[in-house]
Design a protein around this motif. Structure first.
Motif, PDB file in Angstrom:
ATOM      1  N   GLU A 260     -27.118  95.444 -55.441  1.00 43.03           N
ATOM      2  CA  GLU A 260     -28.043  95.444 -56.576  1.00 43.03           C
ATOM      3  C   GLU A 260     -29.459  95.070 -56.123  1.00 43.03           C
ATOM      4  N   LEU A 261     -29.547  94.128 -55.175  1.00 44.51           N
ATOM      5  CA  LEU A 261     -30.857  93.676 -54.700  1.00 44.51           C
ATOM      6  C   LEU A 261     -31.589  94.752 -53.907  1.00 44.51           C
ATOM      7  N   VAL A 262     -30.841  95.512 -53.126  1.00 45.15           N
ATOM      8  CA  VAL A 262     -31.497  96.520 -52.276  1.00 45.15           C
ATOM      9  C   VAL A 262     -31.623  97.867 -52.966  1.00 45.15           C
ATOM     10  N   ALA A 263     -30.925  98.040 -54.113  1.00 48.95           N
ATOM     11  CA  ALA A 263     -30.946  99.332 -54.809  1.00 48.95           C
ATOM     12  C   ALA A 263     -32.361  99.812 -55.148  1.00 48.95           C
ATOM     13  N   PRO A 264     -33.255  98.947 -55.671  1.00 47.88           N
ATOM     14  CA  PRO A 264     -34.608  99.427 -55.990  1.00 47.88           C
ATOM     15  C   PRO A 264     -35.355  99.957 -54.760  1.00 47.88           C
ATOM     16  N   TYR A 265     -35.124  99.341 -53.607  1.00 46.34           N
ATOM     17  CA  TYR A 265     -35.797  99.784 -52.386  1.00 46.34           C
ATOM     18  C   TYR A 265     -35.219 101.112 -51.902  1.00 46.34           C
ATOM     19  N   LYS A 266     -33.897 101.279 -52.047  1.00 42.55           N
ATOM     20  CA  LYS A 266     -33.279 102.551 -51.680  1.00 42.55           C
ATOM     21  C   LYS A 266     -33.772 103.671 -52.584  1.00 42.55           C
ATOM     22  N   LYS A 267     -33.947 103.339 -53.861  1.00 46.24           N
ATOM     23  CA  LYS A 267     -34.424 104.340 -54.813  1.00 46.24           C
ATOM     24  C   LYS A 267     -35.854 104.767 -54.467  1.00 46.24           C
ATOM     25  N   LEU A 268     -36.687 103.812 -54.118  1.00 46.02           N
ATOM     26  CA  LEU A 268     -38.062 104.137 -53.720  1.00 46.02           C
ATOM     27  C   LEU A 268     -38.080 105.047 -52.505  1.00 46.02           C
ATOM     28  N   LEU A 269     -37.215 104.757 -51.566  1.00 49.85           N
ATOM     29  CA  LEU A 269     -37.187 105.517 -50.321  1.00 49.85           C
ATOM     30  C   LEU A 269     -36.665 106.931 -50.549  1.00 49.85           C
ATOM     31  N   ALA A 270     -35.765 107.059 -51.521  1.00 51.86           N
ATOM     32  CA  ALA A 270     -35.162 108.365 -51.789  1.00 51.86           C
ATOM     33  C   ALA A 270     -36.040 109.257 -52.663  1.00 51.86           C
ATOM     34  N   ASP A 271     -37.003 108.670 -53.341  1.00 53.05           N
ATOM     35  CA  ASP A 271     -37.846 109.433 -54.256  1.00 53.05           C
ATOM     36  C   ASP A 271     -38.871 110.247 -53.464  1.00 53.05           C
ATOM     37  N   ASP A 272     -38.830 111.560 -53.632  1.00 50.45           N
ATOM     38  CA  ASP A 272     -39.756 112.439 -52.900  1.00 50.45           C
ATOM     39  C   ASP A 272     -41.211 112.147 -53.222  1.00 50.45           C
TER      40      ASP A 272
END
Length: 463
Positions: free
Chosen positions: A405-417
């Motif tokens: 849950e803590l790292v999910a926002p960072y993964k989402k940012l990285l995955a967003d084109d």
């Protein structure tokens, strides 16, 4: 191990050689005022406690001396045990007069000025003057008798007593003015620096201001007061009451109030890494240079976030140095996490306790640290170090869904084109790397050991 910060070296022939706060232009500009303005004048160098005022005026004094401007340095706090600051101040003037090597002056009118002190200073101050100044004042016996008459009640007419004192003051001022004329026409003013006025006893500080106002309001004489005007105002209120308008009162004494500009702190932090030998600790590590640079940046971020004074930065890095001295250089302590928790404990004990018990609150701590920081600062590698290390302890427990849950926002940012090649994507990538979410640099952050170090430092009082 060096834990006490040494005073910054100030070389007479190169006053700004170690100017880590970049004060040179500020000093050069203000010097043009004090050397050309018509005196008498009292200027206050106003800045909060712990912001480098003493170093500033010592550097300024060295610069003026290099420009053949005569100055005198008087540390008010070192003499506030005296009952009357006049004796201590005249003692500093006495040292300057003797340095002129003018026997006619020192044995003539200046000796008269010193001999007038018993008729001006407080009686008990007169009685101990020779002891306090190791005999520097050389008070003449006939004037000691006048002082004895004044305080002993042998002068019956109080008006006559007042006239005697007024006459002594007038003559004293005339002699000081004549003495200053020894500077010659090539130098406009004599500058007296009065340091650490805000640290003095309230009554002593007030009396010193009164003495400067009434006895040294003299042509070609400039006083520069190094003080925290806000703190000095509180001291005055301690004497006259909380409802007393201390600011207006100070206007009677101070003609110009100059506020020191807030310096960029990174250079100062770098200098502390050297003076505390923190740099030597990192030299023993394989990647010590890079780790040191990142830790310097983290300290700079926190100095901005918590508006740390120079003295506050000293305290923080002294504590860090104490911890580093207790562990081998090949044992990683994760210094960004250590500093994060040190400051969190000091500024938000409730959040600190929650994080220590439940590291899953890392997102709250990260959000707390971002308050007041610009987006440019938050989007740096150094801030990603702070965030990554705060998240990393959540890996200590297997199958920890909260870590995801803590790292999910960072993964989402990285995955967003839309965020590709952006600062946000860069930081997200580094947070995931440092926290261990993407084959991280260090997965086994020992939070327990770090907390133990923080608590140890909290129990050590450093002054």
């Amino acid at each position: 191990m060096q834990i006490k910060i040494k005073d910054i070296a100030i070389e007479q022939n190169d006053p700004f050689k170690y100017d880590c706060l970049e004060r040179k232009s500020e000093i050069e500009n203000i010097s043009s005022i004090t050397t050309n303005i018509c005196a008498p004048l009292v200027m206050a160098i106003d800045s909060p406690w712990g912001t480098g005022k003493t170093t500033f005026i010592k550097m300024w004094r060295a610069y003026l001396e290099s420009q053949q401007v005569t100055t005198i340095y008087f540390n008010a706090w070192e003499s506030d045990y005296a009952e009357d600051p006049l004796v201590a101040l005249v003692s500093e003037l006495d040292i300057w007069v003797k340095s002129l090597n003018n026997t006619e002056l020192s044995a003539g009118i200046w000796k008269q000025a010193k001999s007038l002190l018993p008729g001006i200073a407080k009686s008990t101050a007169v009685a101990t003057a020779k002891i306090a100044t190791f005999g520097a004042l050389d008070i003449e016996k006939e004037y000691e008798k006048i002082a004895s008459d004044l305080v002993g009640g042998t002068v019956d007419d109080l008006v006559d007593s007042f006239n005697i004192q007024s006459s002594a003051i007038s003559r004293f001022k005339d002699i000081v003015e004549q003495t200053i004329s020894e500077l010659g026409e090539e130098q406009k003013n004599l500058i007296i620096f009065v340091d650490e006025l805000d640290r003095c006893r309230p009554t002593y500080a007030i009396e010193l201001l009164e003495r400067i106002k009434h006895l040294f309001n003299i042509e070609r004489l400039i006083f520069v007061l190094s003080t925290d005007v806000e703190q000095l105002s509180h001291s005055i209120c301690a004497v006259y009451g909380n409802d007393f308008n201390a600011r207006k009162y100070l206007q009677r004494f101070i003609d110009i109030d100059y506020s020191l500009k807030k310096p960029a702190t990174k250079n100062y932090i770098v200098s502390l890494f050297h003076s505390l030998s923190i740099n030597e600790y990192f030299k023993a590590r394989k990647e010590g240079h890079y780790e040191q640079e990142h830790l310097i940046d983290c300290c700079d971020i926190f100095s901005t976030r918590f508006d740390l004074s120079l003295r506050g930065i000293n305290l923080l890095l002294t504590r860090v140095r104490l911890v580093l001295s207790s562990i081998p250089s090949n044992n990683y302590l994760y210094e960004p996490l250590l500093i994060s928790l040190l400051l969190l404990r000091e500024h938000n004990i409730e959040l600190y306790n929650r994080y220590c018990n439940e590291p899953k609150t890392a997102d709250e701590v990260i959000a707390y640290f971002t308050k007041g920081l610009s987006s440019e600062v938050v989007c740096t590698f150094s801030f990603s170090l702070i965030a990554g290390y705060l998240i990393a302890p959540n890996l200590d427990h297997s199958n920890n869904s909260r870590f995801e849950e803590l790292v999910a926002p960072y993964k989402k940012l990285l995955a967003d084109d839309d965020n590709k090649n952006s600062d946000l994507a860069y930081v997200a990538d580094k947070v995931l790397l440092i926290s261990g979410a993407s084959n991280g640099m260090r997965r086994n952050v020992n939070l327990k050991t770090t907390i133990e170090r923080v608590e140890l430092l909290h129990r050590i009082q450093i002054e």
